[in-house]
Scaffold this active site. Structure first.
Site, short mmCIF file in Angstrom:
data_model
loop_
_atom_site.label_atom_id
_atom_site.label_comp_id
_atom_site.label_asym_id
_atom_site.label_seq_id
_atom_site.Cartn_x
_atom_site.Cartn_y
_atom_site.Cartn_z
N CYS A 54 -4.24 -6.12 -2.77
CA CYS A 54 -2.94 -6.68 -2.41
C CYS A 54 -2.60 -8.03 -3.04
CB CYS A 54 -2.85 -6.77 -0.89
SG CYS A 54 -1.37 -7.57 -0.33
N ASP A 84 0.81 -1.23 0.00
CA ASP A 84 0.00 0.00 0.00
C ASP A 84 0.85 1.28 0.00
OD1 ASP A 84 -2.13 -1.73 0.21
OD2 ASP A 84 -2.83 -1.02 2.16
#
Ligand SMILES: *[C@@H]1O[C@H](CO)[C@@H](O)[C@H](O)[C@H]1NC(C)=O
Ligand SMILES: *[C@@H]1O[C@H](CO)[C@@H](O)[C@H](O)[C@H]1NC(C)=O
Ligand SMILES: *[C@@H]1O[C@H](CO)[C@@H](O)[C@H](O)[C@H]1NC(C)=O
Length: 475
Positions: free
Chosen positions: A75, A37
């Protein structure tokens, strides 16, 4: 040395030692670092509020990509795309691998570790060992830092971003190699796609602290590489998996959701060290780049005995280390994030234009659990609910309810707030881009290629010539 890297939550460190192959003769290695992230909150990308000395050092010996994009804003799907060179809809990792729902890529997918192994490369896992022990042979090392992922919803004691984890405060443990770097809310630079509020500034200050831990961890890995004498035959790639976990960011295919930092350092290509490249590159390019570096042919095979044969749609980035390339198109594809977050989208970014196809545009855009509890989003909810100014460029309602087609001119409209899809002067461009997007969907065997107004028929009489059959659902 590995205490910082293994002490902070790490997604996984994968070490592949190379056996007797030509690679050994040439003695080349790869170090792939993927932060979790992470975005452009680094000095490398001209953020003057944050200190990232180790990334800076790396950038002076790298080509700095200004237009690198993830192929998916989630992710594990992104990591599966990085390690297979195939978008999530093709490799089967439709959503997060974590927790009980554990999406996985298909067993028959030929991932980078498998391809390297087939070229006489040994695989292994490295967690607590000193790196130097493993540097005896050529290697492919994948280091996946958990920083700067949020952790407030699962470990609120560590703060919204785990910024207190390992900092030595009571109950937080201590990471000896990490010197916590603190930031105040007035110091941070609020990205233009995030509401500028006291809550988001507190959130960003916490994010910056975990970026400092990421930066120091990267410094340790690079130091180990140098001390092992492998710095000048190792290709180093640094990037992130998806956009930062803020509104418009992670889980979106807007620029804020898929634009990534990307540094590529080759000790053999020094001509462009420190230069910024504007070429459009994709995280789907990482697998071809690594294969090219090791001179291993790209895979061509059939998944489930189906046509078309699987081919990598990414490309090797090595030519961009010698000269600027005219690359100007990237694609992206999203299906799920969390199990409940089904919101299929496909996107294409071509020159300054971004086209997004929101297939299930009649549904509200879904929100994930950790982002939901973030100070920024809670504040946005509160302000919206109580009718206070949100200091955001769009309303929550606009964020939830999107048009089926979104077309943005990112040069005129960097925040992507003016949808040009229904503007008659863009009809030709829209149709051309739709055509290219759909073609990429066919080439990458996208099961969603006919959605939402048709059904893909590719068996029986349609086996040789798959077709979209109409639904007449008024879309
Ligand atoms: C940072 O700013 C300088 C000066 O404006 C510019 O030349 C450079 O390209 C910028 N770097 C990035 C990564 O955008
Ligand atoms: C590799 O690094 C060593 C030590 O830093 C240096 O002496 C040598 O010249 C380098 N070799 C190349 C090919 O850059
Ligand atoms: C939002 O409102 C709730 C209920 O009034 C309050 O408990 C919470 O602290 C507020 N959150 C933020 C970020 O302002």
């Amino acid at each position: 040395m590995f205490s910082a890297v293994s002490g902070v939550p790490v997604w996984g460190i994968l070490l592949l030692g190379i056996g007797h192959s030509w690679a050994q003769q040439r003695n080349r290695n790869v170090l792939l670092i993927i932060a979790d992230d992470a975005g452009f909150e680094t000095e490398v990308y001209n953020n003057t509020a944050i200190r990232t000395p180790h990334l800076n050092e790396l950038s002076k010996r790298s080509v700095i990509f200004r237009n690198a994009f993830s192929s998916v804003s989630s992710c594990s799907p992104s990591r599966s795309a990085i390690l297979t060179g195939l978008p999530q809809h093709q490799n089967g990792m439709y959503g997060l691998h974590q927790s009980v729902h554990h999406f996985n890529s298909f067993d028959s997918v030929r991932s980078l570790p498998l391809l390297l192994r087939q070229s006489h490369i040994k695989t292994g896992r490295l967690v607590y060992l000193s790196l130097s022990l493993c540097f005896l042979r050529p290697f492919f090392l994948y280091v996946a830092f958990h920083d700067p992922h949020r952790c407030g919803h699962s470990h609120p004691e560590y703060g919204p971003f785990c910024e207190k984890f390992g900092n030595g405060e009571s109950g937080m443990g201590r990471i000896p190699d990490w010197q916590p770097q603190r930031y105040t809310p007035d110091q941070v630079k609020v990205p233009p796609f995030v509401p500028d509020t006291p809550a988001s500034r507190i959130d960003l200050a916490a994010q910056y602290t975990t970026i400092s831990r990421l930066d120091q961890g990267i410094g340790l890995v690079l130091k180990e590489l140098r001390e092992a004498g492998r710095a000048n035959n190792t290709l180093v790639i640094y990037s992130s998996d998806n956009g930062i976990p803020f509104p418009n960011g992670r889980t979106n295919l807007y620029r804020a959701g898929i634009a990534e930092p990307m540094l590529v350092h080759s000790p053999e290509h020094t001509g462009r060290w420190g230069q910024v490249s504007q070429s459009y590159v994709s995280l789907l390019d990482i697998t071809p780049t690594v294969l090219d570096w090791f001179s291993i042919p790209y895979p061509a095979y059939s998944l489930f005995g189906k046509e078309p044969v699987v081919q990598l749609t990414g490309r090797s980035l090595l030519p961009a280390l010698d000269a600027e390339q005219p690359w100007s198109t990237v694609f992206a594809s999203q299906s799920h994030h969390e199990i409940t977050m089904y919101y299929p989208m496909r996107a294409m970014h071509h020159h300054q234009y971004r086209l997004i196809h929101n297939m299930h545009f009649k549904m509200p855009f879904p929100i994930d659990q950790d982002f939901y509890l973030s100070p920024t989003f809670q504040d946005l909810l509160n302000r919206t609910e109580s009718g206070l100014p949100t200091h955001w460029e769009k309303s929550l309602r606009e964020y939830y309810y999107r048009e089926r087609w979104e077309l943005f001119d990112t040069q005129q409209d960097p925040l992507e707030t003016r949808n040009l899809a229904s503007d008659p002067s863009y009809t030709d461009l829209l149709e051309t881009m739709k055509g290219h997007l759909r073609k990429w969907q066919w080439v990458t065997s996208d099961p969603w290629v006919c959605a939402p107004d048709g059904v893909l028929e590719d068996q029986g009489p349609y086996k040789l010539h798959p077709e979209c059959r109409p639904l007449y659902n008024d879309l």
